[in-house]
Design an enzyme around this catalytic site. Structure first.
Site, PDB file in Angstrom:
ATOM      1  N   ASP A  67       0.821  -1.215   0.000  1.00 35.42           N
ATOM      2  CA  ASP A  67       0.000   0.000   0.000  1.00 35.42           C
ATOM      3  C   ASP A  67       0.853   1.263   0.000  1.00 35.42           C
ATOM      4  O   ASP A  67       2.071   1.217   0.227  1.00 35.42           O
ATOM      5  CB  ASP A  67      -0.950  -0.004   1.220  1.00 35.42           C
ATOM      6  CG  ASP A  67      -0.308  -0.549   2.495  1.00 35.42           C
ATOM      7  OD1 ASP A  67       0.935  -0.488   2.606  1.00 35.42           O
ATOM      8  OD2 ASP A  67      -1.034  -1.031   3.370  1.00 35.42           O
ATOM      9  N   ASP A 136      -7.633  -2.617  13.718  1.00 34.32           N
ATOM     10  CA  ASP A 136      -9.010  -2.940  13.310  1.00 34.32           C
ATOM     11  C   ASP A 136      -9.081  -4.233  12.494  1.00 34.32           C
ATOM     12  O   ASP A 136     -10.102  -4.529  11.885  1.00 34.32           O
ATOM     13  CB  ASP A 136      -9.625  -1.773  12.520  1.00 34.32           C
ATOM     14  CG  ASP A 136      -8.877  -1.497  11.210  1.00 34.32           C
ATOM     15  OD1 ASP A 136      -7.899  -2.214  10.904  1.00 34.32           O
ATOM     16  OD2 ASP A 136      -9.276  -0.572  10.483  1.00 34.32           O
ATOM     17  N   HIS A 138      -7.172  -5.031   9.870  1.00 32.99           N
ATOM     18  CA  HIS A 138      -6.860  -4.942   8.433  1.00 32.99           C
ATOM     19  C   HIS A 138      -5.552  -5.646   8.073  1.00 32.99           C
ATOM     20  O   HIS A 138      -4.651  -5.765   8.897  1.00 32.99           O
ATOM     21  CB  HIS A 138      -6.834  -3.475   7.955  1.00 32.99           C
ATOM     22  CG  HIS A 138      -5.701  -2.626   8.461  1.00 32.99           C
ATOM     23  ND1 HIS A 138      -5.833  -1.281   8.717  1.00 32.99           N
ATOM     24  CD2 HIS A 138      -4.396  -2.907   8.742  1.00 32.99           C
ATOM     25  CE1 HIS A 138      -4.683  -0.780   9.112  1.00 32.99           C
ATOM     26  NE2 HIS A 138      -3.798  -1.744   9.143  1.00 32.99           N
ATOM     27  N   GLU A 143      -9.647  -2.195   5.116  1.00 31.38           N
ATOM     28  CA  GLU A 143     -10.357  -1.859   6.332  1.00 31.38           C
ATOM     29  C   GLU A 143     -11.624  -2.703   6.449  1.00 31.38           C
ATOM     30  O   GLU A 143     -12.037  -3.349   5.479  1.00 31.38           O
ATOM     31  CB  GLU A 143     -10.692  -0.361   6.310  1.00 31.38           C
ATOM     32  CG  GLU A 143      -9.461   0.548   6.181  1.00 31.38           C
ATOM     33  CD  GLU A 143      -8.589   0.583   7.441  1.00 31.38           C
ATOM     34  OE1 GLU A 143      -8.419  -0.456   8.095  1.00 31.38           O
ATOM     35  OE2 GLU A 143      -8.052   1.665   7.756  1.00 31.38           O
TER      36      GLU A 143
HETATM   37  C1  F6R Z   1       1.184  -1.312   6.027  1.00 31.40           C
HETATM   38  C2  F6R Z   1       0.327  -2.464   6.271  1.00 31.40           C
HETATM   39  C3  F6R Z   1      -0.520  -2.482   7.499  1.00 31.40           C
HETATM   40  C4  F6R Z   1       0.320  -2.738   8.760  1.00 31.40           C
HETATM   41  C5  F6R Z   1      -0.569  -2.749  10.004  1.00 31.40           C
HETATM   42  C6  F6R Z   1       0.239  -2.911  11.284  1.00 31.40           C
HETATM   43  O1  F6R Z   1       1.913  -1.484   4.833  1.00 31.40           O
HETATM   44  O2  F6R Z   1       0.297  -3.355   5.506  1.00 31.40           O
HETATM   45  O3  F6R Z   1      -1.502  -3.473   7.370  1.00 31.40           O
HETATM   46  O4  F6R Z   1       0.980  -3.959   8.640  1.00 31.40           O
HETATM   47  O5  F6R Z   1      -1.304  -1.559  10.066  1.00 31.40           O
HETATM   48  O6  F6R Z   1       1.020  -1.780  11.483  1.00 31.40           O
HETATM   49  P1  F6R Z   1       1.988  -1.678  12.751  1.00 31.40           P
HETATM   50  O7  F6R Z   1       3.028  -2.708  12.576  1.00 31.40           O
HETATM   51  O8  F6R Z   1       2.551  -0.282  12.674  1.00 31.40           O
HETATM   52  O9  F6R Z   1       1.135  -1.904  13.957  1.00 31.40           O
END
Ligand code: F6R
Length: 264
Positions: A67, A136, A138, A143
């Site tokens: 992303d 959440d 994801h 989302e």
């Molecule tokens: C970002 C992504 C997100 C993160 C997730 C956890 O490229 O793929 O799904 O892996 O939001 O983020 P952290 O590790 O910062 O808690």
């Protein structure tokens, strides 16, 4: 799905990095799907160590990130391109032209999403996809209520994601871009192997829903239960709410595939 419980977040990240390294040594032309976020920083630090210490070679692999934020340029300090350059790309011998992220500044975002899907296909599909989980539930920026067959597209971020990512934007959720381009759940499920890393007690409840709860678009990580080859590496803190913890430990202790990774 398999769940592997490491004693702490550092050992969990090292285990993920060692799995990536094994895949990369077996297939130097591996197409790697990459994630950003604080959890992944430790994995990239371990991969950099493996590159420097053991000559782990990234020269002919390709990478596709999950992303990118919409509306901030690639050279913005909080862009995912900058994150990847800083934590991995600039520190290993990956060819810059083989690293891919969606362009969140593209004038036609729909066309950019289609282009990204085509690029993944042209590269032969993703061999190994790294994933974290959002508070959440994801994966990528899929989302809650994201279609479980979705492809790369624009998504609005939830207030909980804006809160989670605020520390990277000076602590202010209002400073986090509201929208992002993300691979879809369907795009992720097309990867030949998925490897999710989850650490810390703040992720324990959502991890249990993703792994042991029903498959639901309310927790898009639960779609990984459908994937034929998915491992979830967690630390003890994140594992705290799992019901099947003894069974997961037994599998890891007994499956021949994990022999070389035990005790690491
Ligand atoms: C970002 C992504 C997100 C993160 C997730 C956890 O490229 O793929 O799904 O892996 O939001 O983020 P952290 O590790 O910062 O808690």
């Amino acid at each position: 799905m398999e769940v592997i419980i490491a004693p702490d977040r550092h050992k969990a990240a090292l285990l993920v990095a060692r799995i990536v390294a094994k895949e990369l040594r077996a297939d130097p032309r591996l197409v790697l799907g990459l994630a950003t976020g604080r959890t992944m920083e430790r994995v990239y630090a371990c991969l950099v160590d493996l590159h420097r210490g053991e000559g782990l070679d990234f020269s002919v692999c390709s990478t596709f990130n999950l992303d990118e934020y919409i509306g901030i340029p690639a050279d913005h300090p909080c862009s995912y391109r900058r994150y990847m350059d800083e934590h991995l790309f600039a520190q290993v011998n990956v060819a810059p032209g083989r690293t891919h992220l969606p362009d969140g500044m593209a004038p036609d975002l729909g066309a950019e999403c289609r282009r990204y899907e085509s690029l993944i296909q042209a590269a032969g599909g993703i061999g190994l996809q790294l994933l974290g989980i959002g508070s959440d539930g994801h994966i990528g920026f899929n989302e809650p209520l994201s279609a479980l067959r979705s492809r790369t597209r624009e998504k609005a971020l939830t207030p909980s994601t804006l809160e989670q990512n605020a520390p990277m934007f000076g602590g202010d959720p209002a400073a986090v871009p509201r929208r992002a381009i993300t691979m879809g759940v369907g795009t992720i499920l097309d990867s030949r192997r998925c490897l999710m890393l989850v650490t810390g007690e703040s992720k324990a409840a959502i991890l249990a829903k993703a792994v042991e709860g029903p498959i639901t678009s309310m927790v898009t990580a639960s779609a990984l239960q459908l994937h034929p080859r998915c491992q979830v590496v967690v630390d003890e803190e994140a594992a705290a709410h799992l019901q099947g913890i003894d069974y997961y430990r037994w599998i890891f202790a007994n499956e021949p595939e994990w022999a070389e990774f035990r005790g690491a």
